[in-house]
Design a protein around this motif. Structure first.
Motif, PDB file in Angstrom:
ATOM      1  N   PRO A  35       0.270  -1.088  -0.178  1.00 14.27           N
ATOM      2  CA  PRO A  35       0.432  -0.156  -0.025  1.00 14.27           C
ATOM      3  C   PRO A  35       1.078   1.221  -0.025  1.00 14.27           C
TER       4      PRO A  35
ATOM      5  N   PRO B  80       0.065   5.814  -0.131  1.00 16.33           N
ATOM      6  CA  PRO B  80      -1.156   6.664  -0.336  1.00 16.33           C
ATOM      7  C   PRO B  80      -1.366   7.407  -2.017  1.00 16.33           C
TER       8      PRO B  80
ATOM      9  N   CYS C  46      -2.822   4.388  -5.248  1.00 16.47           N
ATOM     10  CA  CYS C  46      -3.199   3.171  -4.763  1.00 16.47           C
ATOM     11  C   CYS C  46      -4.142   3.085  -6.071  1.00 16.47           C
TER      12      CYS C  46
ATOM     13  N   TYR D 170      -9.130  11.619   0.252  1.00 14.53           N
ATOM     14  CA  TYR D 170      -8.850  11.267   1.735  1.00 14.53           C
ATOM     15  C   TYR D 170      -7.249   9.816   1.449  1.00 14.53           C
ATOM     16  N   ILE D 171      -7.360   9.292  -0.262  1.00 14.55           N
ATOM     17  CA  ILE D 171      -6.148   9.211  -0.666  1.00 14.55           C
ATOM     18  C   ILE D 171      -5.737   9.408  -1.874  1.00 14.55           C
TER      19      ILE D 171
ATOM     20  N   ALA E  26      -4.967   7.653  -5.250  1.00 11.55           N
ATOM     21  CA  ALA E  26      -6.288   6.839  -5.946  1.00 11.55           C
ATOM     22  C   ALA E  26      -6.140   6.931  -7.537  1.00 11.55           C
TER      23      ALA E  26
ATOM     24  N   TYR F 179      -4.215  -3.462   2.558  1.00 13.08           N
ATOM     25  CA  TYR F 179      -5.385  -2.389   1.540  1.00 13.08           C
ATOM     26  C   TYR F 179      -6.403  -2.600   2.454  1.00 13.08           C
TER      27      TYR F 179
ATOM     28  N   GLN G 244      -5.546  -0.136   5.559  1.00 17.00           N
ATOM     29  CA  GLN G 244      -4.630   1.054   5.802  1.00 17.00           C
ATOM     30  C   GLN G 244      -5.905   1.796   4.833  1.00 17.00           C
ATOM     31  N   TYR G 245      -6.630   1.376   4.016  1.00 19.19           N
ATOM     32  CA  TYR G 245      -7.649   2.044   3.447  1.00 19.19           C
ATOM     33  C   TYR G 245      -9.137   2.016   4.106  1.00 19.19           C
TER      34      TYR G 245
ATOM     35  N   LYS H  32     -10.575   5.271   5.720  1.00 25.46           N
ATOM     36  CA  LYS H  32     -10.803   6.232   5.204  1.00 25.46           C
ATOM     37  C   LYS H  32     -11.480   6.458   4.497  1.00 25.46           C
ATOM     38  N   ILE H  33     -11.574   5.164   3.032  1.00 25.77           N
ATOM     39  CA  ILE H  33     -12.728   4.754   2.053  1.00 25.77           C
ATOM     40  C   ILE H  33     -14.253   5.270   2.805  1.00 25.77           C
TER      41      ILE H  33
END
Length: 289
Positions: free
Chosen positions: A157, A159, A162, A181-182, A185, A267, A270-271, A274-275
């Motif tokens: 991962p 950021p 991604c 947030y990412i 992405a 993943y 970590q995400y 945030k998602i």
């Protein structure tokens, strides 16, 4: 899995024959109708639906069988069959209509409300991906010998870079919010739900996100059986496992109420939160449920 080797071969042959028949029929004129907003069905879907239903009924007469194009079959979902076959004759119908390659024939086996096996067949490439719990994962091209399906982790991962599989509608609704947030992405998509899941298994992306609210059990059982066998996490935005129970499905349509997050464990760790925050914020802004 209580499925004999001869039955496995017949399943493979049946799915492949139907997929190749659909590919051939697509070369001529076929009917297209609309089941709902942006929800299409063709005469080929319905033809393959009947063939698959007949074949699986012959192979497994004591099991339940539900298919996308037979609405009456959906009642069997609530009849407490220990094993239930979930069949999608063409997954990615819009791509099929448009002449794209990103459609598939999908079959999944649900046992006691848990997916234990799946088959995803891409007719254009004559390629089958299949396997499940206590069985393993395999791929076959044409009538060749089965080979192990390689499970390939994506890069760790990052950021700032991604890659996420995200459908076009979800990109429109949530892409920018997730990007806040990412920052790194990057999104792409293709038609079939099952083929999207295979993108994650083969390491071309770390996550597949689905928030569109239209995915149904025949879309999920096979792909998630394969994904879980590959070691992927299949959960909702709160981290709860995807379920196939009465409290997580719409009783009539068999649509999942849970948003779907599929990805590699690191993943997800970590995400996911945030998602979740990005989606919640955007839904509030768009007044979506």
């Amino acid at each position: 899995m209580d499925i004999s080797e001869s039955q496995k071969k017949e399943i493979y042959q049946l799915i492949r024959e139907c997929g190749q028949q659909g590919k051939k029929l697509a070369e001529s004129v076929f009917e297209v109708s609309q089941k709902g907003p942006n929800d299409y069905v063709t005469s080929i879907d319905r033809s393959l639906d009947r063939l698959l239903t007949s074949g699986f009924t012959r192979l497994f007469p004591e099991d339940g069988i539900i298919t996308e194009e037979n609405e009456k079959s959906r009642d069997r979902y609530w009849e407490n069959y220990p094993r239930l076959w979930c069949i999608d004759p063409i997954d990615g119908t819009t791509d099929f209509i448009d002449g794209s390659t990103s459609y598939s024939v999908m079959v999944g086996l649900l046992k006691n409300n848990q997916p234990i096996a799946g088959w995803i067949y891409a007719p254009v490439f004559d390629k089958m991906y299949y396997g499940g719990k206590d069985w393993g994962l395999f791929q076959t091209i044409g009538d060749g010998e089965p080979q192990p399906l390689a499970v390939i982790p994506p890069p760790p991962p990052n950021p700032e870079n991604c890659t996420i599989v995200l459908g076009d509608k979800d990109q429109k609704n949530y892409g920018n919010a997730i990007g806040q947030y990412i920052p790194g992405a990057q999104y792409y998509s293709l038609g079939s739900f099952g083929l999207k899941v295979l993108e994650i298994i083969q390491g071309r992306a770390g996550l597949y996100l689905y928030f569109n609210g239209r995915v149904k059990v025949w879309d999920t059982v096979g792909p998630l059986a394969i994904a879980q066998t590959a070691g992927l996490v299949c959960c909702d935005l709160d981290g709860n496992p995807i379920q196939w129970t009465s409290d997580t499905l719409d009783i009539n349509s068999l649509t999942h109420k849970q948003p779907v997050v599929i990805g590699w464990p690191e993943y997800i760790q970590q995400y996911r939160e945030k998602i979740r925050q990005a989606v919640l914020q955007q839904r509030q802004a768009l007044n979506l449920h």
